[in-house]
Write a protein that holds these residues in place. Structure first.
Motif, PDB file in Angstrom:
ATOM      1  N   GLU A   7       2.408  29.968 -21.677  1.00  0.00           N
ATOM      2  CA  GLU A   7       1.777  28.735 -21.173  1.00  0.00           C
ATOM      3  C   GLU A   7       2.815  27.613 -21.089  1.00  0.00           C
ATOM      4  OE1 GLU A   7      -1.775  27.801 -20.939  1.00  0.00           O
ATOM      5  OE2 GLU A   7      -2.474  29.854 -21.285  1.00  0.00           O
ATOM      6  N   LEU A  67      -4.407  30.324 -18.916  1.00  0.00           N
ATOM      7  CA  LEU A  67      -3.317  30.406 -17.931  1.00  0.00           C
ATOM      8  C   LEU A  67      -2.583  31.738 -18.060  1.00  0.00           C
ATOM      9  CD1 LEU A  67      -1.518  29.321 -15.708  1.00  0.00           C
ATOM     10  CD2 LEU A  67      -0.260  28.001 -17.406  1.00  0.00           C
ATOM     11  N   SER A 109      -4.616  34.266 -16.505  1.00  0.00           N
ATOM     12  CA  SER A 109      -4.570  34.139 -15.047  1.00  0.00           C
ATOM     13  C   SER A 109      -3.332  34.846 -14.507  1.00  0.00           C
ATOM     14  CB  SER A 109      -4.537  32.659 -14.636  1.00  0.00           C
ATOM     15  OG  SER A 109      -5.630  31.972 -15.197  1.00  0.00           O
ATOM     16  N   TYR A 119     -10.306  31.573 -13.061  1.00  0.00           N
ATOM     17  CA  TYR A 119      -8.947  31.527 -13.579  1.00  0.00           C
ATOM     18  C   TYR A 119      -8.180  30.311 -13.078  1.00  0.00           C
ATOM     19  CZ  TYR A 119     -10.139  35.881 -15.536  1.00  0.00           C
ATOM     20  OH  TYR A 119     -10.773  36.811 -16.299  1.00  0.00           O
ATOM     21  N   ALA A 120      -7.032  30.058 -13.672  1.00  0.00           N
ATOM     22  CA  ALA A 120      -6.219  28.889 -13.322  1.00  0.00           C
ATOM     23  C   ALA A 120      -5.803  28.957 -11.851  1.00  0.00           C
ATOM     24  CB  ALA A 120      -4.979  28.834 -14.214  1.00  0.00           C
TER      25      ALA A 120
END
Ligand code: PLP
Length: 431
Positions: free
Chosen positions: A124, A152, A155, A170-171
């Protein structure tokens, strides 16, 4: 060795009952036993049964369970302070370990390092740093990749079962492209062509902050990225000002025969994420990278209450010493050749072994029902792992189709235990 007894020593059935009553089914264990203690490459369950450990707590115990130098460093630190939070009061072990990692990272020029607690957190933060440094938003990762379970990181992860089901949305601004996995149809050229298509049709290269890659796909099936693919990826990143992030969380700390797997391809990433075997089981992860990139976020933009905990940093420093003094990367290369030879013998004996591959001691064996159709032998793989466990070997599988048996034994494993573990695996495979 004196046996340490736990105060609440429950029976197997008591533990099973506690688990089903109080722990959600979302977290699973690969093997239905309860660990009592572990030393070196051996683990004992609560019934006293001994196992050879080819899992190392998912690639965390490269220096072996309870390495005396790690234990000593941790004990010493426990006597001094267990936590101040680096964000409140700094301490020397954090600074010394940052220096050691920067010196060891295969990146030219000035480098900096920051600590967190888990692999996902490192990922991240690597993306946050890359975005701050480039002023761009998009990030590209690979199908089959595993980068962690936070939103993240998830994702960026390219595998639905079991990781991504039910957890969206998701991101944004995450794009995926095929990993160069030649056994399943993507060689270097095909993977580069798909990446080129992505940059033409979905996200312009000038919008991309970073490409994140595991130099050896870990959870996705122990697939080494060809070195020419890594080099072409570096060239592409240089052409468009994209940062290359090497996720060395599973490949790191000697496992592949070098301290970091990118060293094999001679590719220099801009940022690297490390965790797992960095601190022999103490929760510690890091982002290491070019100083100018690492300094992009404003003061206070990075951190976390526990990141770089002093006990974990003390363990990390001891791990770095053990890696150097016991020449564990070299030992990994030797272990890898022993494992590979066995796996190739099994591949010659049984059609079930579709491919043997890996780098150093990060070896995998992909099992298929039919060598032509390559139908994944997932249930057979599960049975082999269970048979191995019954015979005294803890070993894990991986792969998007859950059909790859992988080796993550401590690199300190004595030859006899390595052979013993491989004998058990061979017998389980034969059965
Ligand atoms: C390559 C890679 N990246 C990231 C992670 C996530 O690490 P953690 O489980 O510590 O969050 C893992 C964990 O297996 C991993 O193998």
């Amino acid at each position: 060795m004196a046996r340490v007894t736990t105060r609440h020593a429950g029976t197997e059935s008591e533990l099973a009952e506690l688990r089903s009553k109080y722990v959600p089914r979302g977290i699973t264990s690969s093997h239905p036993i309860a660990a009592d203690r572990a030393r070196g490459s051996e683990l004992w369950d609560t019934t006293g049964k001994r196992y050879i450990d080819f899992a190392g707590g998912i690639g965390v115990m490269n220096v072996g369970h309870a390495h005396p130098r790690v234990m000593r460093a941790v004990r010493d630190q426990l006597e001094k302070a267990t936590h101040t939070s680096f964000q409140v009061v700094q301490y020397e072990s954090y600074l010394r370990l940052a220096q050691r990692l920067c010196d060891a990272a295969p990146i030219a020029g000035d480098k900096k390092a920051i600590f967190f607690s888990t692999g996902a957190e490192a990922i991240e933060n690597a993306v946050k740093i890359a975005r701050a440094a480039t002023g761009r938003e998009a990030v590209i990762s690979f199908r089959g990749a595993f980068h962690g379970r936070t939103l993240l990181a998830l994702s960026l992860t390219g595998s639905v079962q079991p990781y991504k089901q039910n957890f969206g949305p998701y991101a944004a601004e995450v794009y995926q492209t095929p990993f160069p996995y030649s056994y399943r149809g993507w060689n270097t050229e095909a993977a580069l062509a798909d990446l080129g298509n992505l940059l033409e049709s979905e996200v312009g290269p000038k919008r991309v902050a970073a490409i994140v890659i595991e130099p050896v796909l870990g959870e996705g099936g122990f697939v080494p990225a060809p070195f020419d693919f890594m080099q072409k990826l570096r060239e592409l990143c240089d052409r468009y000002g994209i940062l290359l992030i090497a996720d060395e969380i599973q490949t790191g700390f000697g496992r592949t025969g070098k301290l970091f797997a990118v060293e094999h391809s001679r590719v220099e990433p801009d940022l690297m994420t490390v965790a797992k075997s960095l601190a022999a089981g103490f929760p510690l992860s890091a982002v290491i990278g070019k100083a100018a990139v690492m300094d992009a976020p404003d003061p206070g933009g990075l951190g976390g209450t526990y990141g770089g905990n002093p006990v974990a940093c003390a363990a990390g420093l001891a791990v770095m010493d053990v890696m150097r003094d016991e020449k564990l990367p070299e030992r990994a290369a030797r272990i890898g050749s022993v494992v590979e030879e066995r796996m190739r013998t099994w591949a010659a004996e049984t059609e079930l072994v579709g491919e043997v591959r890996g780098l150093g001691a990060m070896m995998g064996m992909e099992l298929v029902r039919d060598r032509k159709t390559k139908e994944p032998a997932d249930s057979e793989t599960a049975k082999i792992l269970a048979a191995a466990r019954d015979k005294g070997l803890i070993i894990l599988r991986c792969g998007v189709h859950h059909n790859v048996i992988r080796t993550l034994m401590p690199l300190t494993i004595p030859d006899e235990q390595l052979e013993e573990g491989l004998d058990i695996l061979g017998a389980a495979l034969g059965a």
